[in-house]
Write an enzyme that holds these catalytic residues in place. Structure first.
Site, PDB file in Angstrom:
ATOM      1  N   CYS A 165       0.798  -1.228   0.000  1.00  0.00           N
ATOM      2  CA  CYS A 165       0.000   0.000   0.000  1.00  0.00           C
ATOM      3  C   CYS A 165       0.826   1.270   0.000  1.00  0.00           C
ATOM      4  O   CYS A 165       0.495   2.240  -0.697  1.00  0.00           O
ATOM      5  CB  CYS A 165      -0.978   0.007   1.172  1.00  0.00           C
ATOM      6  SG  CYS A 165      -0.193   0.097   2.815  1.00  0.00           S
TER       7      CYS A 165
ATOM      8  N   HIS B 112      -2.026   1.038   7.195  1.00  0.00           N
ATOM      9  CA  HIS B 112      -2.452   1.072   5.798  1.00  0.00           C
ATOM     10  C   HIS B 112      -2.497   2.524   5.323  1.00  0.00           C
ATOM     11  O   HIS B 112      -2.869   3.425   6.079  1.00  0.00           O
ATOM     12  CB  HIS B 112      -3.844   0.424   5.681  1.00  0.00           C
ATOM     13  CG  HIS B 112      -4.345   0.288   4.282  1.00  0.00           C
ATOM     14  ND1 HIS B 112      -3.574  -0.210   3.254  1.00  0.00           N
ATOM     15  CD2 HIS B 112      -5.555   0.588   3.713  1.00  0.00           C
ATOM     16  CE1 HIS B 112      -4.286  -0.228   2.141  1.00  0.00           C
ATOM     17  NE2 HIS B 112      -5.482   0.267   2.386  1.00  0.00           N
TER      18      HIS B 112
ATOM     19  N   ASP C  76      -8.238   3.304  -3.297  1.00  0.00           N
ATOM     20  CA  ASP C  76      -7.311   2.352  -2.705  1.00  0.00           C
ATOM     21  C   ASP C  76      -6.888   1.332  -3.756  1.00  0.00           C
ATOM     22  O   ASP C  76      -7.628   0.391  -4.061  1.00  0.00           O
ATOM     23  CB  ASP C  76      -7.959   1.643  -1.513  1.00  0.00           C
ATOM     24  CG  ASP C  76      -6.958   0.845  -0.678  1.00  0.00           C
ATOM     25  OD1 ASP C  76      -5.799   0.717  -1.117  1.00  0.00           O
ATOM     26  OD2 ASP C  76      -7.334   0.359   0.410  1.00  0.00           O
TER      27      ASP C  76
END
Length: 283
Positions: free
Chosen positions: A67, A106, A124
């Site tokens: 991420c 995250h 995302d």
């Protein structure tokens, strides 16, 4: 670093003017083109949050990442195209330990499109079974997409948000804890704020990235995942998620990564699939 080269890497040839329609198309195409995972860690490579290095890895070498890399780089692309982007942090629910990860576990994005309207659109491209199209930041928002039913909920009294995913067979949201993907805050973050957690996920026995060599890639009707010495293919349907798993030999793994994920590694990959330990302390 060049935005057109980045768009070519993800196979996007559509319009690029800032709009919700174009944002949705670019977001979905990114998920279909760039794998998410931990392969670099298990090739003996160190991941640093240096934008040109991430660009070289993802765009030029046509690899993937996790991420901090993928959403960090995607934020650069969106800003280059004229979008307003805010980095925010989340805590992922570990499907093995059922625990939420540490703060800044995250990295995800809030993107503003046009004037007024929504508080932002949640983006995302650095998560496994993520939503395909951006979600509006609205309490109670429920949206059925091609890979599941997604539900956004704000904690009572404000504070953190919670994102849940249900199979396409689900009639609607429930409070089942295993539906939670992650929680997140809308507090503004800088990319450098995630450096400590970037190191944590490369070294901690409580991190899936350190304990398992894996990558996954969205397909139009499913998801394909390499993990350890297994290949897992998931099909999304109105009857629920259907999974098929086959074992891999060490000799097969490089071929699978090249043919199914488009990844050619420079260093030798050491397959790993060890248990994730409950977290003891966070950085």
């Amino acid at each position: 670093m060049d935005a057109s080269e980045y768009l070519s890497r993800i196979g996007y040839g559509g319009a690029t003017e800032p709009s919700l329609e174009n944002l949705k198309a670019i977001h979905r195409q990114h998920l279909l083109a760039v794998p998410f995972g931990s392969l670099a860690i298990h090739c003996g490579e160190r991941i640093e949050l240096i934008l040109p290095a991430v660009y070289q890895k993802v765009v030029i070498q046509k690899r993937g990442g996790f991420c901090y890399e993928l959403n960090g780089l995607f934020s650069w692309l969106l800003q280059a195209l004229g979008y307003q982007v805010q980095l925010v942090s989340g805590r992922v629910r570990n499907s093995v330990t059922q625990c939420l990860g540490p703060p800044k576990d995250h990295l995800l994005l809030l993107v503003t499109v046009g004037e007024g309207g929504h508080r932002g659109w949640l983006c995302d491209v650095g998560f496994g079974n993520s939503f395909r199209w951006p979600l509006p930041l609205e309490d109670g928002h429920l949206e059925r997409q091609e890979n599941g039913l997604f539900h956004l909920q704000l904690a009572r009294g404000g504070g953190d948000w919670r994102l849940r995913r249900y199979p396409l067979s689900s009639p609607g949201p429930t409070d089942q804890p295993d539906a939670t993907l992650y929680t997140f805050s809308t507090e503004l973050r800088a990319w450098g704020d995630f450096r400590a957690m970037c190191h944590y996920h490369q070294t901690s026995a409580s991190s899936i990235f350190a304990r398992k060599s894996f990558c996954c890639l969205h397909l139009p009707g499913g998801l394909i995942t390499y993990m350890g010495r297994r290949l897992i293919e998931t099909e999304f349907s109105a009857d629920g998620d259907r999974k098929a798993t086959r074992e891999l030999t060490d000799e097969e793994i490089p071929w699978v990564l090249k043919e199914r994920f488009g990844i050619v590694l420079t260093n030798r990959l050491v397959p790993k699939d060890e248990d994730i330990l409950p977290p003891q302390e966070y950085p």
